[in-house]
Design an enzyme around this catalytic site. Structure first.
Site, PDB file in Angstrom:
ATOM      1  N   LYS A  52       0.839  -1.205   0.000  1.00 29.56           N
ATOM      2  CA  LYS A  52       0.000   0.000   0.000  1.00 29.56           C
ATOM      3  C   LYS A  52       0.876   1.258   0.000  1.00 29.56           C
ATOM      4  O   LYS A  52       0.593   2.237  -0.688  1.00 29.56           O
ATOM      5  CB  LYS A  52      -0.966  -0.030   1.200  1.00 29.56           C
ATOM      6  N   GLN A  96      -4.935  -2.144   9.650  1.00 31.48           N
ATOM      7  CA  GLN A  96      -4.816  -3.428   8.963  1.00 31.48           C
ATOM      8  C   GLN A  96      -5.366  -4.556   9.837  1.00 31.48           C
ATOM      9  O   GLN A  96      -5.018  -4.667  11.012  1.00 31.48           O
ATOM     10  CB  GLN A  96      -3.342  -3.681   8.594  1.00 31.48           C
ATOM     11  N   ASP A 119     -11.358   2.315   4.094  1.00 37.16           N
ATOM     12  CA  ASP A 119     -11.644   0.884   3.950  1.00 37.16           C
ATOM     13  C   ASP A 119     -13.147   0.643   3.730  1.00 37.16           C
ATOM     14  O   ASP A 119     -13.543  -0.428   3.282  1.00 37.16           O
ATOM     15  CB  ASP A 119     -11.247   0.143   5.237  1.00 37.16           C
TER      16      ASP A 119
HETATM   17  N1  GUN Z   1      -7.036  -7.335   5.892  1.00 39.81           N
HETATM   18  C1  GUN Z   1      -7.334  -8.031   4.778  1.00 39.81           C
HETATM   19  N2  GUN Z   1      -7.921  -7.212   3.859  1.00 39.81           N
HETATM   20  C2  GUN Z   1      -7.983  -5.986   4.436  1.00 39.81           C
HETATM   21  C3  GUN Z   1      -8.463  -4.735   3.983  1.00 39.81           C
HETATM   22  O1  GUN Z   1      -8.985  -4.578   2.868  1.00 39.81           O
HETATM   23  N3  GUN Z   1      -8.355  -3.703   4.870  1.00 39.81           N
HETATM   24  C4  GUN Z   1      -7.802  -3.860   6.114  1.00 39.81           C
HETATM   25  N4  GUN Z   1      -7.766  -2.796   6.913  1.00 39.81           N
HETATM   26  N5  GUN Z   1      -7.349  -5.009   6.553  1.00 39.81           N
HETATM   27  C5  GUN Z   1      -7.429  -6.070   5.710  1.00 39.81           C
END
Ligand code: GUN
Length: 290
Positions: A52, A96, A119
Protein backbone atom coordinates in the site's frame (compact mmCIF):
# COMPACT_ATOMS: atom_id res chain seq x y z
CA UNK A 1 -11.16 -18.46 -21.47
CA UNK A 2 -9.92 -14.96 -20.76
CA UNK A 3 -7.85 -14.12 -17.71
CA UNK A 4 -9.04 -11.11 -15.69
CA UNK A 5 -5.75 -9.26 -15.40
CA UNK A 6 -5.89 -7.20 -12.22
CA UNK A 7 -2.25 -6.21 -12.56
CA UNK A 8 -2.74 -4.32 -15.82
CA UNK A 9 -6.18 -2.93 -14.83
CA UNK A 10 -4.77 -1.63 -11.56
CA UNK A 11 -1.85 -0.09 -13.45
CA UNK A 12 -4.35 1.85 -15.58
CA UNK A 13 -6.14 3.04 -12.44
CA UNK A 14 -2.88 4.14 -10.80
CA UNK A 15 -1.98 6.10 -13.94
CA UNK A 16 -5.38 7.82 -13.86
CA UNK A 17 -4.91 8.68 -10.18
CA UNK A 18 -1.34 9.92 -10.73
CA UNK A 19 -2.68 12.34 -13.37
CA UNK A 20 -5.22 13.68 -10.89
CA UNK A 21 -2.54 14.09 -8.21
CA UNK A 22 -0.46 16.16 -10.65
CA UNK A 23 -3.43 18.50 -11.17
CA UNK A 24 -4.00 18.74 -7.40
CA UNK A 25 -0.40 19.70 -6.65
CA UNK A 26 -0.17 22.01 -9.68
CA UNK A 27 -3.09 23.91 -8.19
CA UNK A 28 -1.13 24.40 -4.97
CA UNK A 29 -2.89 21.83 -2.80
CA UNK A 30 -1.03 19.11 -0.90
CA UNK A 31 -1.30 15.55 -2.27
CA UNK A 32 -3.70 12.98 -0.73
CA UNK A 33 -2.30 11.36 2.40
CA UNK A 34 -3.06 7.78 3.50
CA UNK A 35 -2.05 6.38 6.89
CA UNK A 36 -1.93 2.68 7.74
CA UNK A 37 -1.85 1.30 11.26
CA UNK A 38 -0.14 -2.06 11.62
CA UNK A 39 -0.43 -3.82 14.98
CA UNK A 40 1.85 -6.80 15.57
CA UNK A 41 4.05 -8.66 13.13
CA UNK A 42 1.78 -10.85 10.99
CA UNK A 43 3.81 -11.55 7.84
CA UNK A 44 0.96 -11.21 5.35
CA UNK A 45 -0.25 -7.96 6.94
CA UNK A 46 3.26 -6.50 6.82
CA UNK A 47 3.44 -7.28 3.12
CA UNK A 48 0.00 -5.82 2.42
CA UNK A 49 0.90 -2.57 4.18
CA UNK A 50 4.27 -2.37 2.40
CA UNK A 51 2.48 -2.71 -0.95
CA UNK A 52 0.00 0.00 0.00
CA UNK A 53 2.89 2.35 0.81
CA UNK A 54 4.57 1.51 -2.50
CA UNK A 55 1.31 2.22 -4.36
CA UNK A 56 1.05 5.61 -2.64
CA UNK A 57 4.57 6.50 -3.74
CA UNK A 58 3.82 5.48 -7.32
CA UNK A 59 0.79 7.78 -7.65
CA UNK A 60 2.31 10.70 -5.71
CA UNK A 61 0.33 10.32 -2.47
CA UNK A 62 1.89 10.92 0.92
CA UNK A 63 1.75 7.92 3.23
CA UNK A 64 2.45 7.19 6.87
CA UNK A 65 2.81 3.75 8.43
CA UNK A 66 2.19 3.51 12.16
CA UNK A 67 3.66 0.34 13.62
CA UNK A 68 2.44 -0.78 17.01
CA UNK A 69 3.57 -3.76 19.10
CA UNK A 70 1.65 -7.01 19.30
CA UNK A 71 1.05 -6.15 22.99
CA UNK A 72 -0.61 -2.79 22.21
CA UNK A 73 -3.74 -2.41 24.31
CA UNK A 74 -7.16 -1.63 22.91
CA UNK A 75 -7.03 1.79 24.65
CA UNK A 76 -3.68 2.62 23.09
CA UNK A 77 -4.99 1.77 19.65
CA UNK A 78 -8.17 3.78 20.26
CA UNK A 79 -6.03 6.77 21.29
CA UNK A 80 -4.07 6.47 18.04
CA UNK A 81 -7.31 6.37 16.06
CA UNK A 82 -8.47 9.51 17.85
CA UNK A 83 -5.27 11.23 16.79
CA UNK A 84 -5.71 10.17 13.16
CA UNK A 85 -9.38 11.19 13.14
CA UNK A 86 -8.40 14.76 14.00
CA UNK A 87 -5.14 15.06 12.06
CA UNK A 88 -5.93 17.52 9.26
CA UNK A 89 -2.96 16.34 7.23
CA UNK A 90 -4.32 12.83 6.87
CA UNK A 91 -7.23 12.31 4.48
CA UNK A 92 -7.88 8.65 5.19
CA UNK A 93 -6.49 5.78 7.19
CA UNK A 94 -6.82 2.06 7.64
CA UNK A 95 -6.19 -0.27 10.53
CA UNK A 96 -4.82 -3.43 8.96
CA UNK A 97 -6.79 -6.54 9.95
CA UNK A 98 -6.63 -9.03 11.54
CA UNK A 99 -5.77 -7.46 14.89
CA UNK A 100 -4.27 -9.42 17.80
CA UNK A 101 -6.93 -11.50 19.56
CA UNK A 102 -7.05 -9.29 22.69
CA UNK A 103 -8.33 -6.33 20.64
CA UNK A 104 -12.01 -6.14 19.68
CA UNK A 105 -12.00 -5.40 15.94
CA UNK A 106 -15.56 -4.08 15.96
CA UNK A 107 -14.73 -1.56 18.67
CA UNK A 108 -11.80 -0.33 16.60
CA UNK A 109 -13.81 -0.04 13.38
CA UNK A 110 -16.55 1.87 15.22
CA UNK A 111 -13.98 4.42 16.42
CA UNK A 112 -12.85 5.40 12.91
CA UNK A 113 -14.36 8.65 11.61
CA UNK A 114 -16.56 7.67 8.63
CA UNK A 115 -15.07 10.54 6.59
CA UNK A 116 -11.62 8.97 6.92
CA UNK A 117 -12.71 5.33 6.72
CA UNK A 118 -11.20 4.62 3.31
CA UNK A 119 -11.64 0.88 3.95
CA UNK A 120 -15.41 1.46 3.99
CA UNK A 121 -15.83 -0.80 7.02
CA UNK A 122 -17.71 1.43 9.47
CA UNK A 123 -21.52 1.30 9.89
CA UNK A 124 -22.17 4.68 8.28
CA UNK A 125 -20.31 3.69 5.12
CA UNK A 126 -21.87 0.22 4.96
CA UNK A 127 -25.30 1.81 5.55
CA UNK A 128 -24.73 4.31 2.74
CA UNK A 129 -23.68 1.45 0.49
CA UNK A 130 -26.96 -0.36 1.21
CA UNK A 131 -28.92 2.81 0.43
CA UNK A 132 -26.96 3.61 -2.74
CA UNK A 133 -25.70 6.88 -1.22
CA UNK A 134 -22.18 8.29 -1.69
CA UNK A 135 -19.78 6.27 0.43
CA UNK A 136 -16.42 4.58 0.61
CA UNK A 137 -16.99 1.13 -0.84
CA UNK A 138 -14.70 -1.44 0.73
CA UNK A 139 -11.71 -2.02 -1.45
CA UNK A 140 -12.01 -5.67 -2.50
CA UNK A 141 -15.66 -5.58 -3.66
CA UNK A 142 -15.02 -2.23 -5.32
CA UNK A 143 -11.98 -3.66 -7.11
CA UNK A 144 -14.05 -6.60 -8.37
CA UNK A 145 -16.75 -4.23 -9.68
CA UNK A 146 -14.03 -2.28 -11.46
CA UNK A 147 -12.67 -5.49 -13.04
CA UNK A 148 -16.17 -6.40 -14.28
CA UNK A 149 -16.60 -2.85 -15.62
CA UNK A 150 -13.27 -2.70 -17.41
CA UNK A 151 -13.79 -6.11 -19.06
CA UNK A 152 -17.35 -5.13 -20.08
CA UNK A 153 -18.77 -8.25 -18.47
CA UNK A 154 -22.57 -8.38 -18.69
CA UNK A 155 -24.04 -8.78 -15.20
CA UNK A 156 -27.62 -7.55 -15.71
CA UNK A 157 -30.14 -10.29 -14.98
CA UNK A 158 -27.41 -12.89 -14.42
CA UNK A 159 -27.31 -15.38 -11.59
CA UNK A 160 -24.51 -14.34 -9.28
CA UNK A 161 -23.40 -16.51 -6.38
CA UNK A 162 -21.16 -14.90 -3.79
CA UNK A 163 -19.45 -17.53 -1.67
CA UNK A 164 -18.52 -16.18 1.78
CA UNK A 165 -20.40 -13.63 3.91
CA UNK A 166 -17.62 -11.61 5.55
CA UNK A 167 -18.25 -7.95 6.39
CA UNK A 168 -15.25 -6.97 4.29
CA UNK A 169 -15.90 -8.89 1.08
CA UNK A 170 -18.92 -11.20 0.72
CA UNK A 171 -21.66 -9.05 2.25
CA UNK A 172 -20.80 -5.75 0.49
CA UNK A 173 -20.13 -7.70 -2.72
CA UNK A 174 -23.64 -9.17 -2.68
CA UNK A 175 -25.15 -5.72 -2.09
CA UNK A 176 -23.16 -4.17 -4.94
CA UNK A 177 -24.04 -6.89 -7.43
CA UNK A 178 -27.74 -6.63 -6.66
CA UNK A 179 -27.95 -2.84 -6.98
CA UNK A 180 -29.50 -1.09 -9.97
CA UNK A 181 -26.13 -0.18 -11.50
CA UNK A 182 -23.80 -1.39 -14.23
CA UNK A 183 -22.11 -3.66 -13.29
CA UNK A 184 -24.85 -4.86 -10.98
CA UNK A 185 -28.50 -5.71 -11.55
CA UNK A 186 -27.68 -9.38 -10.98
CA UNK A 187 -29.83 -11.87 -9.09
CA UNK A 188 -27.60 -12.57 -6.13
CA UNK A 189 -27.33 -15.48 -3.71
CA UNK A 190 -25.04 -14.99 -0.74
CA UNK A 191 -23.86 -18.50 0.09
CA UNK A 192 -21.81 -19.60 3.10
CA UNK A 193 -20.65 -22.56 5.15
CA UNK A 194 -24.23 -23.56 6.10
CA UNK A 195 -25.68 -23.37 2.59
CA UNK A 196 -27.22 -26.64 1.43
CA UNK A 197 -26.57 -28.08 -2.03
CA UNK A 198 -23.62 -25.77 -2.51
CA UNK A 199 -22.27 -27.66 -5.52
CA UNK A 200 -25.57 -27.36 -7.44
CA UNK A 201 -26.00 -23.74 -6.41
CA UNK A 202 -22.51 -22.74 -7.54
CA UNK A 203 -22.98 -24.71 -10.76
CA UNK A 204 -26.04 -22.56 -11.53
CA UNK A 205 -24.05 -19.32 -11.30
CA UNK A 206 -23.27 -17.21 -14.35
CA UNK A 207 -20.95 -15.22 -12.10
CA UNK A 208 -19.27 -16.92 -9.15
CA UNK A 209 -17.37 -14.75 -6.68
CA UNK A 210 -15.44 -16.81 -4.15
CA UNK A 211 -14.26 -15.37 -0.83
CA UNK A 212 -14.52 -18.32 1.52
CA UNK A 213 -10.89 -18.60 2.65
CA UNK A 214 -10.54 -22.34 1.94
CA UNK A 215 -7.83 -23.34 -0.46
CA UNK A 216 -9.00 -24.72 -3.82
CA UNK A 217 -12.52 -25.15 -2.44
CA UNK A 218 -14.26 -24.55 -5.76
CA UNK A 219 -13.75 -27.51 -8.05
CA UNK A 220 -14.67 -27.94 -11.72
CA UNK A 221 -17.97 -29.66 -10.95
CA UNK A 222 -19.09 -26.53 -9.08
CA UNK A 223 -18.66 -24.32 -12.14
CA UNK A 224 -21.03 -23.82 -15.05
CA UNK A 225 -19.70 -23.93 -18.60
CA UNK A 226 -19.03 -20.31 -19.65
CA UNK A 227 -19.18 -18.87 -16.14
CA UNK A 228 -17.25 -15.86 -14.88
CA UNK A 229 -15.23 -16.92 -11.82
CA UNK A 230 -13.58 -14.45 -9.49
CA UNK A 231 -11.24 -15.79 -6.83
CA UNK A 232 -10.68 -13.56 -3.80
CA UNK A 233 -8.82 -16.23 -1.81
CA UNK A 234 -5.20 -15.78 -0.87
CA UNK A 235 -4.01 -18.30 1.70
CA UNK A 236 -0.32 -18.63 2.43
CA UNK A 237 0.88 -22.23 2.30
CA UNK A 238 4.39 -23.42 3.05
CA UNK A 239 6.45 -24.09 -0.06
CA UNK A 240 10.14 -24.86 0.43
CA UNK A 241 10.80 -24.37 -3.29
CA UNK A 242 10.02 -20.63 -2.98
CA UNK A 243 12.55 -18.09 -1.75
CA UNK A 244 9.92 -16.66 0.60
CA UNK A 245 9.13 -20.15 1.91
CA UNK A 246 5.46 -19.88 0.98
CA UNK A 247 3.07 -19.41 -1.92
CA UNK A 248 -0.43 -17.99 -2.12
CA UNK A 249 -3.22 -20.41 -2.91
CA UNK A 250 -6.68 -19.29 -4.01
CA UNK A 251 -10.15 -20.56 -3.13
CA UNK A 252 -10.59 -21.93 -6.67
CA UNK A 253 -8.92 -25.00 -8.16
CA UNK A 254 -7.68 -22.79 -11.00
CA UNK A 255 -6.05 -25.44 -13.21
CA UNK A 256 -9.16 -27.59 -13.40
CA UNK A 257 -11.73 -24.79 -13.41
CA UNK A 258 -10.20 -22.41 -15.95
CA UNK A 259 -11.17 -24.29 -19.09
CA UNK A 260 -14.86 -24.09 -18.20
CA UNK A 261 -14.87 -20.31 -17.73
CA UNK A 262 -15.46 -17.40 -20.07
CA UNK A 263 -13.45 -15.22 -17.65
CA UNK A 264 -11.47 -16.16 -14.56
CA UNK A 265 -9.19 -14.32 -12.16
CA UNK A 266 -6.06 -15.98 -10.83
CA UNK A 267 -4.99 -15.65 -7.20
CA UNK A 268 -1.85 -13.74 -8.06
CA UNK A 269 -2.44 -10.68 -10.20
CA UNK A 270 -6.23 -10.91 -10.02
CA UNK A 271 -8.26 -9.33 -7.23
CA UNK A 272 -5.31 -8.34 -4.98
CA UNK A 273 -3.92 -5.50 -7.13
CA UNK A 274 -7.48 -4.24 -7.74
CA UNK A 275 -8.08 -4.07 -3.98
CA UNK A 276 -4.99 -1.93 -3.59
CA UNK A 277 -6.01 0.36 -6.46
CA UNK A 278 -9.46 0.82 -4.87
CA UNK A 279 -7.88 1.97 -1.64
CA UNK A 280 -6.06 4.66 -3.61
CA UNK A 281 -9.34 5.69 -5.27
CA UNK A 282 -11.00 5.99 -1.87
CA UNK A 283 -8.11 8.04 -0.50
CA UNK A 284 -8.34 10.41 -3.46
CA UNK A 285 -12.08 10.70 -2.80
CA UNK A 286 -11.44 11.47 0.89
CA UNK A 287 -9.01 14.22 -0.14
CA UNK A 288 -11.56 15.68 -2.58
CA UNK A 289 -14.32 15.61 0.06
CA UNK A 290 -12.36 17.53 2.71
N1 GUN B 1 -7.04 -7.34 5.89
C1 GUN B 1 -7.33 -8.03 4.78
N2 GUN B 1 -7.92 -7.21 3.86
C2 GUN B 1 -7.98 -5.99 4.44
C3 GUN B 1 -8.46 -4.73 3.98
O1 GUN B 1 -8.98 -4.58 2.87
N3 GUN B 1 -8.35 -3.70 4.87
C4 GUN B 1 -7.80 -3.86 6.11
N4 GUN B 1 -7.77 -2.80 6.91
N5 GUN B 1 -7.35 -5.01 6.55
C5 GUN B 1 -7.43 -6.07 5.71
Amino acid sequence: MQLLDGTSCSQEIRQEIAEQVKTITKNGDRPPHLAAVLVGSDGASQNYVAWKVKDCEEVGFASTTIRMNESTTEDELLAKIDELNTDENIDGFIVQLPLPAHIDENKIILAIDAKKDVDGFCPENIGNLCLGLPTFISATPNGIMELLRRYNIETKGKNCVVLGRSNIVGTPMAILMSRNTNPGNATVTLAHSRTENLTELCASADILIVAIGKTEFVTAEMVKEGAVVIDVGQTRVTDASKKSGFRNVGDVDFDNVKEKCSFISYTNGGVGPMTRASLLQNTLKAHQRR
